[in-house]
Design an enzyme around this catalytic site. Structure first.
Site, PDB file in Angstrom:
ATOM      1  N   GLU A 204      25.284 -36.582 -60.463  1.00 13.86           N
ATOM      2  CA  GLU A 204      26.026 -37.846 -60.645  1.00 13.86           C
ATOM      3  C   GLU A 204      27.530 -37.618 -60.464  1.00 13.86           C
ATOM      4  OE1 GLU A 204      26.655 -40.755 -59.908  1.00 13.86           O
ATOM      5  OE2 GLU A 204      25.063 -41.658 -61.102  1.00 13.86           O
ATOM      6  N   ASP A 280      22.912 -44.759 -58.754  1.00  9.08           N
ATOM      7  CA  ASP A 280      23.403 -46.137 -58.880  1.00  9.08           C
ATOM      8  C   ASP A 280      22.847 -47.022 -57.771  1.00  9.08           C
ATOM      9  OD1 ASP A 280      24.699 -45.076 -56.718  1.00  9.08           O
ATOM     10  OD2 ASP A 280      26.725 -45.344 -57.521  1.00  9.08           O
TER      11      ASP A 280
HETATM   12  O1  AHR Z   1      26.460 -38.050 -57.347  1.00  6.24           O
HETATM   13  C1  AHR Z   1      26.439 -38.700 -56.100  1.00  6.24           C
HETATM   14  C2  AHR Z   1      26.226 -40.175 -56.250  1.00  6.24           C
HETATM   15  O2  AHR Z   1      27.346 -40.755 -56.853  1.00  6.24           O
HETATM   16  C3  AHR Z   1      25.107 -40.621 -57.112  1.00  6.24           C
HETATM   17  O3  AHR Z   1      23.825 -40.486 -56.545  1.00  6.24           O
HETATM   18  C4  AHR Z   1      25.446 -42.055 -57.299  1.00  6.24           C
HETATM   19  O4  AHR Z   1      24.903 -42.582 -58.486  1.00  6.24           O
HETATM   20  C5  AHR Z   1      26.973 -42.048 -57.335  1.00  6.24           C
HETATM   21  O5  AHR Z   1      27.471 -43.011 -56.467  1.00  6.24           O
END
Ligand code: AHR
Ligand code: AHR
Length: 480
Positions: A204, A280
């Site tokens: 994340e 997300d």
């Molecule tokens: O960590 C990379 C990405 O960043 C994740 O998959 C996403 O949730 C956020 O936009």
């Protein structure tokens, strides 16, 4: 034994097991996945041919004959009910109505396992699966493991082709709230040796190839057609390992402490499962998934090495991406529409606009040329084809925002992919021509303009009415 039998023997049982290609337990004979067909929107479930075996692709082919099919559910074989279904909107909306993500074509990723046909899950940008309330996927800093087998030749730099642990509300809730396998060429956070694609960990707000969110020269660029990827993580410890899923053994690309950036030690895992998208619901990535599992303990390298041997023994191999009448590379063809009332029209172009036009043997030479296409080996995949304009050499039919255009080959990965099409036996007659990168989408005429339409999608040109006829073309020798 299947992969999950091996994990059980190692004391680290699977708590989620997903595959559209085969059973992951030797005793598993239940449903692997569910498909929905376009002709009547009914569904059927596909099981292995026998307990522990390869998926019954023939049952799918029969159910989906002369129509389109989508993968609606990827069942969990662990018995915990951790199924994957169409991902809902989150921080980002998907392209379907109400912000849901697209479902994958049921036929976009054909392969064989030990010579038996099966289908993987071809994720185009916009496609994603998720389970935001699974049972037993670990939370917080607790240990877990996972592997996934991907197509090492299908990737992009979008965020994020992931499989694994993510947020339960489809939002970015902060550093350390995910722990998922990532595969692709995104360099916004981390990278490996060469120009990619790479296996990385999505924790994340960061894709990690090693401890820092920077370059790890020990994380190799991948050129395996079938790629076995492994991620495991526990308190201040994690590893990524990978290998050719068709032969040989695993290598460890990183094993060590958690990233030092704030929020990643301890982790705050939430315990949802994603496939093909970021935590997300970032929905820009592409890739192909064949099988994968998750555990709720930290598997040993030895267990993973045995699973790698099991995957190699499953003998994943490529198979034809096309069906029906073969198009001869180098030949000039014309493609006649077959929809009643339009069957005197041919796929043509006026400048960059792809359309259908009425063409006959007495038409002007310029119109005959505009309605003729030279068949070329697929620019992005030699198992499919590209259509070069007869009158503008070096220009090809490509889609952009799902509208067909004739455009000059700029040599980019995106152009080549947008200009690659995989002809199939026609849904009603002749051939139907699937977009390589968006296998739910087929070359279609709609109001006499060319698109790649999906059967019943959100655009006007996706209308289900007349779909099968609009995507079926009769092939003839080119007018020019
Ligand atoms: O960590 C990379 C990405 O960043 C994740 O998959 C996403 O949730 C956020 O936009
Ligand atoms: O046509 C769909 C996509 O739209 C193409 O892949 C891309 O070129 C454009 O953004």
């Amino acid at each position: 034994a299947g992969p999950c039998d091996i994990y059980s023997s190692g004391g680290t049982p699977c708590i989620a097991a997903h595959s559209t290609t085969r059973a992951l337990y030797s005793a598993f004979s239940g449903s692997l996945y569910q498909v929905k067909r376009g002709s009547d929107n009914t569904t059927t479930s596909i099981a292995p041919l026998s307990a522990g075996g390869v998926a019954n692709a023939a049952a799918q082919d029969t159910f989906c004959a002369n129509t389109t099919c989508l993968i609606t559910v990827i069942y969990d074989q662990s018995g915990r009910g951790n199924h994957l279904t169409q991902a809902p909107p989150g921080g980002f909306a998907g392209p379907e109505s109400n912000g849901y993500d697209n479902l994958a074509s049921a036929t976009g990723a054909p392969v064989t396992l030990n010579g038996q046909k099966a289908y993987g899950v071809f994720i185009s940008p916009g496609t994603g699966y998720r389970n935001n309330a699974p049972s037993g996927i670990v939370k917080g800093d607790a240990a877990e493991g996972m592997y996934a087998v991907f197509d090492g030749a299908h990737y992009n730099d979008g965020c994020c082709f992931d499989y694994g642990n993510a947020e339960t509300n489809s939002l970015d809730t902060g550093n350390g709230h995910m722990e998922a396998i990532y595969f692709g060429t995104n360099t916004a956070w981390g990278s490996g040796a060469g120009s990619g694609p790479w296996l990385m960990a999505d924790f994340e707000n960061g894709l990690f190839s090693g401890q820092g969110s920077k370059n790890n020269a020990g994380d190799p660029s991948i050129s395996y057609r079938f790629f076995n990827t492994i991620l495991k993580g526990g308190p201040n410890q994690w590893a990524i390992r990978g290998g050719n899923a068709a032969s040989g053994s695993l290598s460890t690309y990183y094993s060590g402490a958690r990233p030092t950036a704030s929020g990643y030690n301890p982790m705050s895992k939430e315990g949802a499962i994603v496939l093909g998208i970021g935590g997300d619901n970032s929905v820009s990535a592409q890739g192909t998934f064949y099988e994968g599992i998750m555990t709720s303990t930290y598997p040993s390298d030895a267990t993973e090495n045995s699973v790698q041997a099991n995957i190699v023994a499953a003998k994943y191999a490529t198979t034809a991406l096309t069906s029906g009448t073969a198009l001869t590379i180098g030949s000039s063809i014309s493609l006649r529409a077959t929809t009643s009332g339009y069957s005197d029209r041919y796929l043509a172009h006026t400048g960059s606009v792809v359309n259908t036009q009425v063409v006959t043997s007495s038409s002007a030479t310029s119109l005959k040329q505009q309605a003729s296409w030279t068949v070329r080996a697929g620019l992005a995949n030699g198992g499919c084809v590209s259509f070069e304009s007869k009158d503008i050499s070096g220009s090809y039919i490509r889609h952009a925002d799902f509208v067909l255009q004739v455009g000059a080959n700029d040599g980019s990965k995106l152009f080549k992919e947008d200009a690659t099409f995989c002809p199939q036996a026609g849904l009603t007659q002749g051939i139907s021509i699937r977009a390589w990168g968006y296998p739910t989408r087929w070359i279609r005429h709609y109001s006499n303009v060319g698109y790649v339409g999906s059967n019943g999608g959100v655009h006007a040109f996706d209308a289900a009415s007349s779909f099968n006829d609009d995507v079926s073309f009769v092939v003839s020798t080119g007018f020019a």
